[in-house]
Structures are given as structure tokens and as C-alpha cells.
Design a protein around this motif. Structure first.
Motif, PDB file in Angstrom:
ATOM      1  N   ASP A 139      27.524  56.879  34.509  1.00  0.00           N
ATOM      2  CA  ASP A 139      28.955  57.153  34.670  1.00  0.00           C
ATOM      3  C   ASP A 139      29.640  55.809  34.871  1.00  0.00           C
ATOM      4  N   PRO A 140      30.392  55.317  33.885  1.00  0.00           N
ATOM      5  CA  PRO A 140      30.979  53.973  33.987  1.00  0.00           C
ATOM      6  C   PRO A 140      31.960  53.809  35.139  1.00  0.00           C
ATOM      7  N   ARG A 141      32.420  54.914  35.700  1.00  0.00           N
ATOM      8  CA  ARG A 141      33.346  54.844  36.832  1.00  0.00           C
ATOM      9  C   ARG A 141      32.649  54.475  38.136  1.00  0.00           C
ATOM     10  N   LYS A 142      31.317  54.505  38.132  1.00  0.00           N
ATOM     11  CA  LYS A 142      30.596  54.416  39.408  1.00  0.00           C
ATOM     12  C   LYS A 142      29.728  53.172  39.574  1.00  0.00           C
ATOM     13  N   VAL A 143      29.765  52.256  38.614  1.00  0.00           N
ATOM     14  CA  VAL A 143      28.967  51.031  38.729  1.00  0.00           C
ATOM     15  C   VAL A 143      29.909  49.832  38.791  1.00  0.00           C
ATOM     16  N   PHE A 144      29.758  49.034  39.850  1.00  0.00           N
ATOM     17  CA  PHE A 144      30.671  47.928  40.104  1.00  0.00           C
ATOM     18  C   PHE A 144      29.916  46.626  40.346  1.00  0.00           C
ATOM     19  N   GLY A 145      30.390  45.562  39.747  1.00  0.00           N
ATOM     20  CA  GLY A 145      29.955  44.233  40.134  1.00  0.00           C
ATOM     21  C   GLY A 145      30.926  43.719  41.182  1.00  0.00           C
ATOM     22  N   VAL A 146      30.411  43.352  42.341  1.00  0.00           N
ATOM     23  CA  VAL A 146      31.277  42.947  43.449  1.00  0.00           C
ATOM     24  C   VAL A 146      31.677  41.477  43.260  1.00  0.00           C
ATOM     25  N   THR A 147      32.891  41.272  42.782  1.00  0.00           N
ATOM     26  CA  THR A 147      33.433  39.925  42.563  1.00  0.00           C
ATOM     27  C   THR A 147      34.485  39.576  43.609  1.00  0.00           C
ATOM     28  N   THR A 148      34.527  40.339  44.673  1.00  0.00           N
ATOM     29  CA  THR A 148      35.558  40.190  45.700  1.00  0.00           C
ATOM     30  C   THR A 148      35.558  38.813  46.343  1.00  0.00           C
ATOM     31  N   LEU A 149      34.415  38.148  46.386  1.00  0.00           N
ATOM     32  CA  LEU A 149      34.380  36.826  46.998  1.00  0.00           C
ATOM     33  C   LEU A 149      35.273  35.843  46.252  1.00  0.00           C
ATOM     34  N   ASP A 150      35.390  35.990  44.927  1.00  0.00           N
ATOM     35  CA  ASP A 150      36.282  35.125  44.161  1.00  0.00           C
ATOM     36  C   ASP A 150      37.736  35.345  44.564  1.00  0.00           C
ATOM     37  N   VAL A 151      38.089  36.583  44.871  1.00  0.00           N
ATOM     38  CA  VAL A 151      39.443  36.920  45.319  1.00  0.00           C
ATOM     39  C   VAL A 151      39.686  36.356  46.712  1.00  0.00           C
ATOM     40  N   VAL A 152      38.696  36.537  47.586  1.00  0.00           N
ATOM     41  CA  VAL A 152      38.789  36.022  48.960  1.00  0.00           C
ATOM     42  C   VAL A 152      38.941  34.507  48.956  1.00  0.00           C
ATOM     43  N   ARG A 153      38.111  33.842  48.165  1.00  0.00           N
ATOM     44  CA  ARG A 153      38.210  32.380  48.078  1.00  0.00           C
ATOM     45  C   ARG A 153      39.565  31.944  47.534  1.00  0.00           C
ATOM     46  N   SER A 154      40.063  32.655  46.555  1.00  0.00           N
ATOM     47  CA  SER A 154      41.353  32.280  45.960  1.00  0.00           C
ATOM     48  C   SER A 154      42.449  32.258  47.017  1.00  0.00           C
ATOM     49  N   SER A 155      42.560  33.321  47.783  1.00  0.00           N
ATOM     50  CA  SER A 155      43.598  33.376  48.820  1.00  0.00           C
ATOM     51  C   SER A 155      43.385  32.301  49.882  1.00  0.00           C
ATOM     52  N   THR A 156      42.131  32.085  50.243  1.00  0.00           N
ATOM     53  CA  THR A 156      41.813  31.091  51.269  1.00  0.00           C
ATOM     54  C   THR A 156      42.162  29.680  50.804  1.00  0.00           C
ATOM     55  N   PHE A 157      41.747  29.338  49.592  1.00  0.00           N
ATOM     56  CA  PHE A 157      41.953  27.979  49.097  1.00  0.00           C
ATOM     57  C   PHE A 157      43.424  27.691  48.823  1.00  0.00           C
ATOM     58  N   VAL A 158      44.176  28.707  48.398  1.00  0.00           N
ATOM     59  CA  VAL A 158      45.618  28.517  48.236  1.00  0.00           C
ATOM     60  C   VAL A 158      46.255  28.221  49.585  1.00  0.00           C
ATOM     61  N   ASN A 159      45.832  28.964  50.607  1.00  0.00           N
ATOM     62  CA  ASN A 159      46.366  28.742  51.955  1.00  0.00           C
ATOM     63  C   ASN A 159      46.065  27.336  52.464  1.00  0.00           C
ATOM     64  N   HIS A 160      44.935  26.774  52.062  1.00  0.00           N
ATOM     65  CA  HIS A 160      44.571  25.432  52.511  1.00  0.00           C
ATOM     66  C   HIS A 160      45.580  24.376  52.069  1.00  0.00           C
TER      67      HIS A 160
END
Length: 330
Positions: A139-160
Motif C-alpha cells: 500500500d503506497p500510502r503506508k511506507v515512508f522514508g523519514v527525511t525529517t532530519l533534513d527539515v529540522v536541520r534547515s530550520s536550525t541552520f537558517v536560525n543560526h
């Protein structure tokens, strides 16, 4: 009952991830699986005064029990990256681990949500999907690659460099994949602050290769385990909020199989890929809607083109592995 299983729970990501998940009131049973030490991690976490039951499951013989009845399976299992290693180097070890776990999930919890953290995500997610296809339960709706760290880093590094940018409340879209040049942060869409071309170039490079900073700083002792655990817990919690509580409007960037997901047709046509990381609205069945790519700057279009070229090879490598290498019997 909401049972969440962490496969690789005794590892560098698995332990802090399990600690963070133990704090969630959305989880009634936290099952921790690993080939060693999962029982000790479970005993330790079971003393924390939240309502969820914690169980430990050690070794391949215990995997069926761990997965049975799972609502969500999070997979951080595998070896960490060391200095000089690329995510592609990890494939030789982690591909087999992920394939075997996917085989077990397809057999024992075929309807569960599968969240893949094990690198290289660009290839391991296709491995999971191909295994589920072969088992007839994909079921393609139920398999996820967790790329959230890239999002977290983006917000963090912009804030820096722009302290007025609030990193916790402002989310940045990241598209492509989850390694080096396949990571494309869409900085042009940030409205709260402005950047010089030099700042955008430096930020983009730091976001793409932020993992290297941690590998180098740990000097052979590991990779980005704590920040990845945080990112993994954040994505898991968002999925549970949408699938268990029915909360609407939750959007996360994630690497998914495009075909078969609502809204993904435009992305599939524009990239020519089967898999791509993009903003996804989460819902009761997992992917509720894949959002179209935002307007891109000329520089971002060029970066996406580079990412597509690399992703084609990454995806093929994962698919070919399932075809070529027989799975272990679990």
C-alpha cells in the motif's frame, strides 16, 4: 490499542527514539526489537511514568511476536556511518537488514505503517516497497522514508544566520531524497527573512551535508543519532496524530512511492521518478495527499535536476537488490 514497534531499538538511534516515543500518550504498547540488548532497553524505559506498556524482543526468533498487531513499525536498524563513508557505502550492510525486516513485516503486520530511517533511505525505501509488492500487500500510502532530519536541520541552520527566524514554528520544505546532493531545501519560499546569493549557497551546502559535520565531530564514534531520533519521533508522532486522532492539516516532508498516492501524479511526471521526497499531508490511511512541488528558483531547479539524476541510480540499486538477493526466512 496502538502498538508501535522499533526495529533496532538498542542502537544509537533506536534508544533515544524509543525514549522519546515512550513519552507519547498516543502509544499504548511500545515493542522494542533488536538482535541484542532490547530486553534491557525495554526494562529501563518501562520505569518511566507514562501509560504505554514496553516489551523487549531479542533475536530473530522473537521478531514475529514483536511485529504481531503493530500499528506502526519504525526501522532505524543498521550500522552507522563512519568517517569517510557515504550513505551509499552503507548500502552493502544495511540493504540486507532492511530487506529481512520488510519480509517479516509483510508476513506479520502487512497493514502497518512502515517508517524507514535506515540509510541509505533513497535505496532502502524501494527495498521495502518491492518486498511488499512481491508479497502482494503493498500500500503506497503506508511506507515512508523519514527525511525529517533534513527539515529540522534547515530550520536550525537558517536560525543560526537569521536569529529572527523561529526554528520550531517555521517549517521549510525539503524535496528530493535523503543524501547529499539529493537533498534540496526550498529556501526561496521562506517569507520571514531574505538571503544573499552567498548565504543561500552556503546554507544549501550545509543542509545537504550536515550529517558529515556530526560524523567528523564524533571522530569515528558514530553519526547523527540524537538529532535523527528527534526527527524520527517527530514524524512518528505526526503520523499517529493523523492516523489515530484524525488530526487534519498535518504536513511533513517524506520520501515515498509516488504512484498510487493522491496528488503525486504531477510530481511523478515532472521528475520521471517512482520515489521522491516532497511535502505530504498525512491522514488516517497514511498519505492523504502529496502536495505539488512549490515554485522553484532557477538555482533550485538546477539542484532538483542533479537530485533526479542521482536518485535514479539509488532507486534502481534498491529495486535490483530485492530481485538479485534472496531473502532470509524470518
Amino acid at each position: 490499542m496502538v502498538k508501535v514497534v522499533v526495529c533496532g531499538a538498542a542502537g544509537g538511534i533506536g534508544q533515544p527514539l524509543s525514549l522519546l516515543l515512550k513519552q507519547s500518550d498516543l502509544i499504548s504498547h511500545l515493542a522494542l526489537y533488536d538482535i541484542v540488548n532490547a530486553a534491557g532497553v525495554a526494562a529501563d524505559l518501562s520505569h518511566i511514568n507514562t501509560a504505554s506498556k514496553v516489551t523487549g524482543h531479542v533475536g530473530k526468533d522473537a521478531l514475529a511476536e514483536a511485529l504481531s498487531g503493530a500499528h506502526t513499525v519504525v526501522i532505524p536498524a543498521g550500522v552507522p556511518r563512519k568517517p569517510g563513508m557515504t550513505r551509499d557505502d552503507l548500502f552493502k550492510v544495511n540493504a540486507g537488514i532492511v530487506r529481512d525486516l520488510a519480509e517479516a513485516c509483510a508476513k506479520h503486520c502487512p497493514k502497518a505503517f512502515i517508517l524507514v530511517i535506515s540509510n541509505p533511505v533513497n535505496s532502502t525505501v524501494p527495498i521495502v516497497c518491492e518486498v511488499f509488492k512481491k508479497a502482494g500487500v503493498f500500500d503506497p500510502r503506508k511506507v515512508f522514508g523519514v527525511t525529517t532530519l533534513d527539515v529540522v536541520r534547515s530550520s536550525t541552520f537558517v536560525n543560526h544566520i537569521k536569529p529572527q527566524f523561529e526554528p520550531q514554528s517555521n517549517r521549510i520544505t525539503v524535496v528530493g531524497g535523503h543524501s547529499g546532493a539529493t537533498i534540496v531545501p526550498i529556501l526561496s519560499q521562506i517569507k520571514q527573512v531574505t538571503f544573499t546569493p552567498e548565504e543561500i549557497k552556503a546554507l544549501t551546502h550545509r543542509i545537504q551535508f550536515g550529517g558529515d559535520e556530526v560524523v567528523k565531530a564524533k571522530d569515528g564514534a558514530g553519526s547523527a543519532t540524537l538529532s535523527m531520533a528527534y526527527a524520527g519521533a517527530r514524524f512518528t508522532t505526526s503520523l499517529l496524530e493523523a492516523s489515530v486522532r484524525g488530526k487534519r492539516g498535518l504536513v511533513e516532508s517524506t520520501y515515498i512511492h509516488l504512484k498510487g498516492n493522491a496528488g503525486a501524479e504531477w510530481n511523478a511526471r515532472s521528475t520521471g521518478l517512482e520515489y521522491f521526497a516532497q511535502d505530504v499531508e498525512l491522514g488516517p490511511e497514511g498519505v492523504a495527499n502529496v502536495l505539488a512541488l512549490p515554485d522553484l528558483s532557477a538555482e533550485e531547479k538546477a539542484l532538483v535536476k542533479i537530485a533526479i539524476g542521482e536518485l535514479k541510480g539509488n532507486i534502481t540499486k534498491g529495486v535490483d537488490f530485492v530481485i538479485a538477493v534472496p531473502a532470509a526466512k524470518l
